[in-house]
Design an enzyme around this catalytic site. Structure first.
Site, PDB file in Angstrom:
ATOM      1  CE  LYS A  88      -3.494   2.374   2.840  1.00 18.17           C
ATOM      2  NZ  LYS A  88      -4.358   2.843   1.771  1.00 18.17           N
TER       3      LYS A  88
ATOM      4  CB  THR B 164      -3.486   7.137   2.404  1.00 17.52           C
ATOM      5  OG1 THR B 164      -4.707   7.083   3.149  1.00 17.52           O
ATOM      6  CG2 THR B 164      -2.800   8.472   2.648  1.00 17.52           C
TER       7      THR B 164
ATOM      8  CD  GLU C  91      -5.535   3.182  -1.013  1.00 14.94           C
ATOM      9  OE1 GLU C  91      -5.275   2.414  -0.066  1.00 14.94           O
ATOM     10  OE2 GLU C  91      -5.857   4.370  -0.854  1.00 14.94           O
TER      11      GLU C  91
END
Length: 103
Positions: free
Chosen positions: A21, A24, A74
């Site tokens: 990841k 954000t 993500e």
């Protein structure tokens, strides 16, 4: 103890630490982060510190302009990403992408 600068749901911790990841997506309340910022990261649930990240880029996006690349960054599918964003930020359309790397 120093306060954390940004928090993530605990379910994202392992993906962040493993480098799966790398972005954000946040609402306007967290649109102030800038490229080069070094941030202490905590878990949303207990504010426990778990890593430090550096912001590598920022941009804006809408729910309709999210792409497969955003989803990949993500570590989820585009359908999953749109659902997560809609669940976290109901009735919002403008978002801020924060790209980062763990230090």
């Amino acid at each position: 103890m120093q306060p954390n600068d940004i928090t993530f749901f605990q379910r994202f911790q392992d993906d962040i630490l493993a480098g799966r990841k790398t972005i954000t997506i946040r609402d306007e309340s967290e649109s102030h982060f800038k490229t080069g910022d070094v941030l202490r990261v905590g878990r949303f649930e207990d504010d426990g510190y778990f890593c430090t990240i550096e912001v590598t880029a920022t941009s804006t996006v809408t729910l309709d302009t999210l792409t497969e690349k955003h989803a990949e960054q993500e570590n989820m599918t585009l359908t999953e990403l749109k659902k997560v964003i809609a669940d976290i930020y109901p009735d919002q359309t403008q978002f801020y992408v924060i790209e980062f790397k763990c230090l």
